[in-house]
Write a protein that holds these residues in place. Structure first.
Motif, mmCIF file in Angstrom:
data_model
loop_
_atom_site.group_PDB
_atom_site.id
_atom_site.type_symbol
_atom_site.label_atom_id
_atom_site.label_comp_id
_atom_site.label_asym_id
_atom_site.label_seq_id
_atom_site.Cartn_x
_atom_site.Cartn_y
_atom_site.Cartn_z
ATOM 1 N N ILE A 144 -20.915 2.500 -5.732
ATOM 2 C CA ILE A 144 -20.142 2.952 -4.571
ATOM 3 C C ILE A 144 -18.821 2.212 -4.565
ATOM 4 O O ILE A 144 -18.779 0.991 -4.768
ATOM 5 N N ILE A 145 -17.745 2.937 -4.338
ATOM 6 C CA ILE A 145 -16.426 2.331 -4.149
ATOM 7 C C ILE A 145 -15.877 2.773 -2.802
ATOM 8 O O ILE A 145 -15.816 3.974 -2.507
ATOM 9 N N ASN A 146 -15.491 1.814 -1.996
ATOM 10 C CA ASN A 146 -14.802 2.080 -0.742
ATOM 11 C C ASN A 146 -13.320 1.765 -0.926
ATOM 12 O O ASN A 146 -12.971 0.648 -1.323
ATOM 13 N N VAL A 147 -12.479 2.735 -0.640
ATOM 14 C CA VAL A 147 -11.039 2.540 -0.821
ATOM 15 C C VAL A 147 -10.466 1.893 0.435
ATOM 16 O O VAL A 147 -10.603 2.414 1.540
ATOM 17 N N SER A 148 -9.847 0.753 0.258
ATOM 18 C CA SER A 148 -9.222 0.022 1.352
ATOM 19 C C SER A 148 -7.705 0.101 1.196
ATOM 20 O O SER A 148 -7.160 1.151 0.885
ATOM 21 N N SER A 149 -7.016 -1.011 1.369
ATOM 22 C CA SER A 149 -5.556 -1.015 1.328
ATOM 23 C C SER A 149 -5.044 -2.429 1.077
ATOM 24 O O SER A 149 -5.644 -3.410 1.535
ATOM 25 N N ILE A 162 -10.195 3.221 -10.883
ATOM 26 C CA ILE A 162 -11.436 3.557 -10.173
ATOM 27 C C ILE A 162 -12.463 4.121 -11.146
ATOM 28 O O ILE A 162 -13.639 3.746 -11.127
ATOM 29 N N ALA A 163 -12.014 5.043 -12.002
ATOM 30 C CA ALA A 163 -12.929 5.620 -12.982
ATOM 31 C C ALA A 163 -13.503 4.544 -13.902
ATOM 32 O O ALA A 163 -14.693 4.556 -14.240
ATOM 33 N N SER A 164 -12.668 3.595 -14.293
ATOM 34 C CA SER A 164 -13.126 2.497 -15.152
ATOM 35 C C SER A 164 -14.125 1.607 -14.436
ATOM 36 O O SER A 164 -15.137 1.187 -15.010
ATOM 37 N N LEU A 165 -13.859 1.322 -13.161
ATOM 38 C CA LEU A 165 -14.754 0.469 -12.383
ATOM 39 C C LEU A 165 -16.134 1.106 -12.231
ATOM 40 O O LEU A 165 -17.149 0.401 -12.141
ATOM 41 N N LEU A 166 -16.188 2.432 -12.221
ATOM 42 C CA LEU A 166 -17.463 3.128 -12.108
ATOM 43 C C LEU A 166 -18.219 3.197 -13.431
ATOM 44 O O LEU A 166 -19.400 3.545 -13.443
ATOM 45 N N SER A 167 -17.552 2.874 -14.518
ATOM 46 C CA SER A 167 -18.207 2.951 -15.821
ATOM 47 C C SER A 167 -19.145 1.772 -16.016
ATOM 48 O O SER A 167 -19.069 0.753 -15.321
ATOM 49 N N GLU A 173 -7.592 -5.559 -5.738
ATOM 50 C CA GLU A 173 -6.307 -4.978 -5.345
ATOM 51 C C GLU A 173 -5.609 -4.388 -6.567
ATOM 52 O O GLU A 173 -5.544 -5.020 -7.622
ATOM 53 N N VAL A 174 -5.081 -3.187 -6.385
ATOM 54 C CA VAL A 174 -4.382 -2.480 -7.458
ATOM 55 C C VAL A 174 -2.995 -2.162 -6.939
ATOM 56 O O VAL A 174 -2.721 -1.091 -6.400
ATOM 57 N N SER A 175 -2.086 -3.139 -7.076
ATOM 58 C CA SER A 175 -0.801 -3.036 -6.401
ATOM 59 C C SER A 175 0.393 -3.412 -7.267
ATOM 60 O O SER A 175 1.520 -3.461 -6.770
ATOM 61 N N GLY A 176 0.161 -3.697 -8.547
ATOM 62 C CA GLY A 176 1.264 -4.133 -9.382
ATOM 63 C C GLY A 176 1.806 -5.507 -9.024
ATOM 64 O O GLY A 176 2.899 -5.872 -9.444
ATOM 65 N N GLY A 177 1.035 -6.246 -8.248
ATOM 66 C CA GLY A 177 1.493 -7.570 -7.804
ATOM 67 C C GLY A 177 2.404 -7.474 -6.596
ATOM 68 O O GLY A 177 3.466 -8.107 -6.547
ATOM 69 N N MET A 178 1.974 -6.719 -5.590
ATOM 70 C CA MET A 178 2.779 -6.554 -4.379
ATOM 71 C C MET A 178 2.700 -7.806 -3.516
ATOM 72 O O MET A 178 1.608 -8.299 -3.215
ATOM 73 N N ALA A 179 3.855 -8.343 -3.144
ATOM 74 C CA ALA A 179 3.915 -9.551 -2.322
ATOM 75 C C ALA A 179 3.009 -10.642 -2.862
ATOM 76 O O ALA A 179 2.119 -11.117 -2.157
ATOM 77 N N SER A 188 -24.294 -1.115 -7.058
ATOM 78 C CA SER A 188 -23.158 -2.005 -6.817
ATOM 79 C C SER A 188 -22.194 -1.344 -5.844
ATOM 80 O O SER A 188 -22.056 -0.124 -5.807
ATOM 81 N N VAL A 189 -21.535 -2.181 -5.046
ATOM 82 C CA VAL A 189 -20.586 -1.691 -4.038
ATOM 83 C C VAL A 189 -19.342 -2.558 -4.099
ATOM 84 O O VAL A 189 -19.418 -3.779 -3.947
ATOM 85 N N ASN A 190 -18.199 -1.938 -4.328
ATOM 86 C CA ASN A 190 -16.932 -2.656 -4.418
ATOM 87 C C ASN A 190 -15.855 -1.982 -3.586
ATOM 88 O O ASN A 190 -15.953 -0.803 -3.246
ATOM 89 N N THR A 191 -14.826 -2.754 -3.286
ATOM 90 C CA THR A 191 -13.637 -2.252 -2.613
ATOM 91 C C THR A 191 -12.489 -2.178 -3.608
ATOM 92 O O THR A 191 -12.254 -3.136 -4.350
ATOM 93 N N VAL A 192 -11.778 -1.057 -3.608
ATOM 94 C CA VAL A 192 -10.509 -0.943 -4.321
ATOM 95 C C VAL A 192 -9.408 -0.853 -3.268
ATOM 96 O O VAL A 192 -9.459 -0.010 -2.370
ATOM 97 N N ALA A 193 -8.429 -1.740 -3.369
ATOM 98 C CA ALA A 193 -7.357 -1.810 -2.372
ATOM 99 C C ALA A 193 -6.019 -1.485 -3.036
ATOM 100 O O ALA A 193 -5.378 -2.374 -3.614
ATOM 101 N N PRO A 194 -5.577 -0.237 -2.967
ATOM 102 C CA PRO A 194 -4.279 0.114 -3.563
ATOM 103 C C PRO A 194 -3.128 -0.486 -2.763
ATOM 104 O O PRO A 194 -3.216 -0.682 -1.551
#
Length: 260
Positions: A147-152, A236-241, A253-259, A189-195
């Motif tokens: 399971i992936i929950n999309v956050s921010s 996300i697809a990779s994380l589910l593999s 966090e998937v942000s390119g290094g934001m702040a 497994s349960v993870n958060t992805v934060a774009p």
């Protein structure tokens, strides 16, 4: 940014992706399909957009079924689960493997101006919806599923006007850790992805269409630009593999290094 979504495997796993007709959800659907996954995805109201995604997945060589769902209306979840069961049967399965809770809307409004109704709307979509839709679908997810929950990224970086949205996304991140503990005995497994800030039509397309906002985001990002959907969907697809089978209870966090 263009991607060749050529089919790369023959897996028969099945994913459910909420909000899969546009933006990050659409990109996630296409990247999962390219990795050999069949898809059930939800859309809110735009049937034409949903049909386009179904056609795109078919072109890749896999199956996708679009089901209408308002993720802010928990009262509709029981009937939705029945549709999922029927759809799984049509796909030759009884259960599914992956759940991506992605659907959502934004709210940019000062704390002192945010109404109870606006807060309730964000809560119903981003927390109550995630909580109870996951609960309703648990009997249908395979042991060993993911399971992936999309956050921010906004749960880490504070700006004016995001108190309601970012606070509720923060609650989703806590929920993720709790679910990882409770569902561990089933091997789920349960993870958060934060774009970070992504150039889509989210928030009225402000990052994509407003040059000033886009520059501001770029200037505060280590990699020097705003994100694109194709920066997040493949992750996300990779994380589910199975390559990431030992990643659990994490906020990524998937942000390119934001702040940074």
């Amino acid at each position: 940014m263009n991607t060749d979504y050529t089919r790369v495997s023959t897996s028969t796993k099945i994913a459910i992706v909420t909000g899969g007709s546009r933006g990050l959800g659409r990109n996630t659907v296409l990247n999962l399909a390219s990795r050999g996954v069949d898809i059930i995805f939800t859309y809110h109201s735009n049937t034409a957009e949903a049909d386009n995604v179904v056609a795109a997945v078919k072109d890749i060589g896999h199956k996708a079924v679009a089901l209408q769902l308002d993720t802010g209306n928990a009262g509709s979840f029981s009937s939705f689960v029945q549709k999922v069961q029927q759809t799984l049967g049509e796909l030759g399965a009884q259960r599914f493997d992956y759940l991506v809770n992605n659907a959502g809307t934004s709210l940019h409004k000062a704390f002192e101006q945010t109404t109870e109704e606006e807060l309730d709307t964000i809560y119903n979509i981003h927390f109550k919806g995630v909580f109870f839709l996951t609960q309703k679908l648990l009997p249908l997810i395979n042991d060993g599923g993911k399971i992936i929950n999309v956050s921010s990224g906004l749960t880490r970086v504070a700006f004016p006007g995001i108190a309601a949205y970012s606070s509720i996304k923060g609650a989703v991140e806590v929920l993720t850790r709790c679910l990882a503990k409770e569902l561990g005995p089933r091997g789920i497994s349960v993870n958060t992805v934060a774009p970070g800030a992504i150039a889509t039509d989210f928030s009225g397309g402000v990052v994509r269409d407003n040059p000033e906002v886009n520059k501001r985001v770029s200037d505060m990002t280590a990699l020097g630009r705003a994100g694109q959907p194709d920066d997040v969907g493949p992750m996300i697809a990779s994380l589910l593999s199975d390559d990431n089978r030992w990643v659990n209870a994490q906020r990524i966090e998937v942000s390119g290094g934001m702040a940074p």
